[in-house]
Enzyme design. Structure first.
Site, PDB file in Angstrom:
ATOM      1  N   CYS A 112       0.884  -1.142  -0.244  1.00  0.00           N
ATOM      2  CA  CYS A 112      -0.335  -0.053  -0.127  1.00  0.00           C
ATOM      3  C   CYS A 112       0.816   1.284  -0.224  1.00  0.00           C
ATOM      4  CB  CYS A 112      -0.775  -0.009   1.463  1.00  0.00           C
ATOM      5  SG  CYS A 112      -2.460  -1.125   1.076  1.00  0.00           S
ATOM      6  N   ARG A 125      -4.581   7.342  -0.077  1.00  0.00           N
ATOM      7  CA  ARG A 125      -3.451   6.734  -0.736  1.00  0.00           C
ATOM      8  C   ARG A 125      -3.797   5.117  -1.446  1.00  0.00           C
ATOM      9  NH1 ARG A 125      -5.567   2.537   3.767  1.00  0.00           N
ATOM     10  NH2 ARG A 125      -3.528   1.686   3.730  1.00  0.00           N
ATOM     11  N   ASN A 129      -0.019  -2.063   6.167  1.00  0.00           N
ATOM     12  CA  ASN A 129       0.318  -3.272   6.377  1.00  0.00           C
ATOM     13  C   ASN A 129       2.104  -3.301   6.374  1.00  0.00           C
ATOM     14  OD1 ASN A 129      -1.492  -5.324   6.174  1.00  0.00           O
ATOM     15  ND2 ASN A 129      -0.196  -6.815   4.867  1.00  0.00           N
TER      16      ASN A 129
HETATM   17  C1  LIG Z   1      -4.367  -4.729   3.754  1.00  0.00           C
HETATM   18  C2  LIG Z   1      -4.846  -3.523   4.484  1.00  0.00           C
HETATM   19  C3  LIG Z   1      -3.442  -2.457   4.038  1.00  0.00           C
HETATM   20  C4  LIG Z   1      -3.161  -3.072   2.575  1.00  0.00           C
HETATM   21  C5  LIG Z   1      -1.724  -2.928   2.181  1.00  0.00           C
HETATM   22  O1  LIG Z   1      -0.719  -2.623   3.437  1.00  0.00           O
HETATM   23  N1  LIG Z   1      -1.981  -4.080   1.936  1.00  0.00           N
HETATM   24  C6  LIG Z   1      -0.268  -5.071   1.487  1.00  0.00           C
HETATM   25  C7  LIG Z   1      -0.232  -6.037   1.586  1.00  0.00           C
HETATM   26  S1  LIG Z   1       1.409  -7.519   1.877  1.00  0.00           S
HETATM   27  O2  LIG Z   1       1.763  -6.380   3.203  1.00  0.00           O
HETATM   28  O3  LIG Z   1       1.739  -6.989   0.630  1.00  0.00           O
HETATM   29  O4  LIG Z   1       0.688  -8.616   2.980  1.00  0.00           O
HETATM   30  C8  LIG Z   1      -4.765  -3.332   5.117  1.00  0.00           C
HETATM   31  C9  LIG Z   1      -4.830  -1.777   5.679  1.00  0.00           C
HETATM   32  C10 LIG Z   1      -6.575  -1.440   7.053  1.00  0.00           C
HETATM   33  C11 LIG Z   1      -6.390  -3.094   7.071  1.00  0.00           C
HETATM   34  C12 LIG Z   1      -8.382  -3.257   7.678  1.00  0.00           C
HETATM   35  C13 LIG Z   1      -8.724  -2.674   8.907  1.00  0.00           C
HETATM   36  O5  LIG Z   1      -7.829  -2.513   9.460  1.00  0.00           O
HETATM   37  C14 LIG Z   1      -9.939  -3.006   9.352  1.00  0.00           C
HETATM   38  C15 LIG Z   1      -9.997  -3.710   9.807  1.00  0.00           C
HETATM   39  C16 LIG Z   1      -8.729  -4.495  11.097  1.00  0.00           C
HETATM   40  C17 LIG Z   1      -9.934  -6.287  11.506  1.00  0.00           C
HETATM   41  O6  LIG Z   1      -8.722  -6.268  12.581  1.00  0.00           O
HETATM   42  C18 LIG Z   1      -8.737  -6.645  10.379  1.00  0.00           C
HETATM   43  C19 LIG Z   1     -10.052  -6.217   8.716  1.00  0.00           C
HETATM   44  C20 LIG Z   1     -10.108  -5.121   8.805  1.00  0.00           C
HETATM   45  C21 LIG Z   1     -10.803  -5.326   7.560  1.00  0.00           C
HETATM   46  C22 LIG Z   1      -8.836  -4.924   7.860  1.00  0.00           C
HETATM   47  C23 LIG Z   1      -7.926  -5.843   6.608  1.00  0.00           C
HETATM   48  C24 LIG Z   1      -6.663  -4.939   6.165  1.00  0.00           C
HETATM   49  O7  LIG Z   1      -5.818  -5.486   7.196  1.00  0.00           O
HETATM   50  C25 LIG Z   1      -6.292  -3.558   6.189  1.00  0.00           C
HETATM   51  C26 LIG Z   1      -7.490  -3.586   4.539  1.00  0.00           C
END
Ligand SMILES: C[C@H](CCC(=O)NCCS(=O)(=O)O)[C@H]1CC[C@H]2[C@@H]3[C@H](O)C[C@@H]4C[C@H](O)CC[C@]4(C)[C@H]3C[C@H](O)[C@]12C
Length: 326
Positions: A2, A16, A79
């Site tokens: 992200c 973002r 993340n």
């Molecule tokens: C995965 C998202 C971040 C995007 C990112 O950095 N992706 C990279 C993945 S990686 O590094 O390549 O593995 C994060 C950002 C906000 C997160 C969400 C938010 O924190 C809100 C909730 C929180 C809950 O605990 C889990 C589901 C959730 C709905 C989360 C799901 C997921 O972890 C999200 C959507």
């Protein structure tokens, strides 16, 4: 992966890219001032600042990925795998779970100074939202409009780190101080054509435009994106109108957009940029594009009753809208 960024051009913008291989059914969500915001270990906020952002709502609870409040304070969670380390319950601290963190801060703070007071007392406690939605390993970008300053917040094994973020961007791993240090390696980048400093004994030719940017990283990995988005943002033009500046902001984010099939993850899946957002933090307008719809869509928080008690959400407009000219 992200990417999050800030940008100032008259007004203040924050947004973002959400890069992932799956969607959580997220929607643009407004939390009005009188929607009771509950917390597992902290008292309910019956009245608070209104929020607009991207959230998945489960059991009428808004789980924000990124949001801005009516005072222009903004946060995004990104993340941070392998580094984020949430803590056991701590007596005497404000025990806030990471899934509550955005609402806890933006519900109560208008400025970074106010947020720092809450951050001094906070313990990011390890409590899952549910068995189906366990905690994600995150770190956060936070920005205010008044000073145009930005913070990065990381909860590592050795505790909470609150960094001043002079670049106003955040990607993923490694820790923020390492990302910042890495920029030292890219001082040679320039929007201008290079001068020959290689050797006076050689005649070198600027045979192509853009040679000053040769060496700008283009990988999907988080260190490459940090450098690329920082360079793009710090050299971005500043427009005169809202439309120009929203366009400028999306150009910054789209410079590190992830196209499908280039970033493979488990089970033969690929991460891609599901949505890109751009909030005008002064006006409470949430703009977004999605992978399938390049058109800019917008939701204005001030067009709804912000004194309400119920969440208001908007499905993402995900279909490509082509403007046929003949
Ligand atoms: C995965 C998202 C971040 C995007 C990112 O950095 N992706 C990279 C993945 S990686 O590094 O390549 O593995 C994060 C950002 C906000 C997160 C969400 C938010 O924190 C809100 C909730 C929180 C809950 O605990 C889990 C589901 C959730 C709905 C989360 C799901 C997921 O972890 C999200 C959507």
């Amino acid at each position: 992966m992200c990417t999050a960024a800030t940008y100032t051009a008259g007004d203040h913008y924050f947004g973002r890219n959400l890069d992932l291989e799956l969607s959580y059914g997220e929607k643009v969500t407004i939390t009005p001032r009188n929607f009771p915001l509950t917390f597992r270990k902290m008292p309910t906020l019956e009245h608070h600042y209104a929020l607009i952002g991207m959230a998945t709502t489960v059991d009428n609870y808004p789980l924000y990925f990124d949001a801005t409040n009516e005072k222009g304070l903004s946060m995004a969670g990104l993340n941070y795998p392998g580094n984020a380390d949430y803590k056991p319950y701590a007596e005497g601290k404000d025990n806030v779970s990471p899934f509550e963190f955005v609402s806890w801060i933006l519900g109560q703070c208008a400025t970074l100074a106010e947020a720092k007071v809450l951050l001094d007392k906070i313990n990011l406690v390890k409590i899952d939202f549910s068995e189906q939605l366990p905690l994600s390993p995150l770190h956060w970008l936070m920005a205010e409009t008044a000073s145009e300053k930005t913070l990065t917040i990381e909860c590592d094994r050795d505790g909470l780190h609150v960094y001043d973020n002079p670049v106003g961007v955040l990607t993923n791993n490694p820790q923020f101080d390492k990302q910042l240090f890495n920029l030292n390696n890219y001082q040679f980048l320039s929007p201008q054509q290079p001068e020959n400093k290689f050797s006076q004994d050689l005649e070198l030719d600027n045979y192509s435009r853009g040679l000053g940017t040769r060496g700008l990283p283009g990988g999907m990995d988080s260190m490459s994106r940090f450098v690329k988005v920082a360079f793009t943002k710090l050299n971005a033009p500043k427009g005169e109108t809202e439309n120009e500046n929203v366009g400028n902001f999306f150009h910054i984010l789209h410079s590190v957009e992830q196209q499908k099939n280039l970033d493979g993850v488990e089970n033969n899946q690929f991460e891609f940029t599901i949505y890109s957002s751009c909030v005008n933090a002064d006006r409470g307008i949430y703009y977004y594009t999605t992978y399938d719809n390049n058109q800019i869509n917008a939701v204005d928080m001030h067009k709804v009753d912000l004194d309400g008690r119920e969440l208001i959400d908007y499905d993402l407009v995900n279909e490509q809208n082509i403007n046929w000219q003949n």
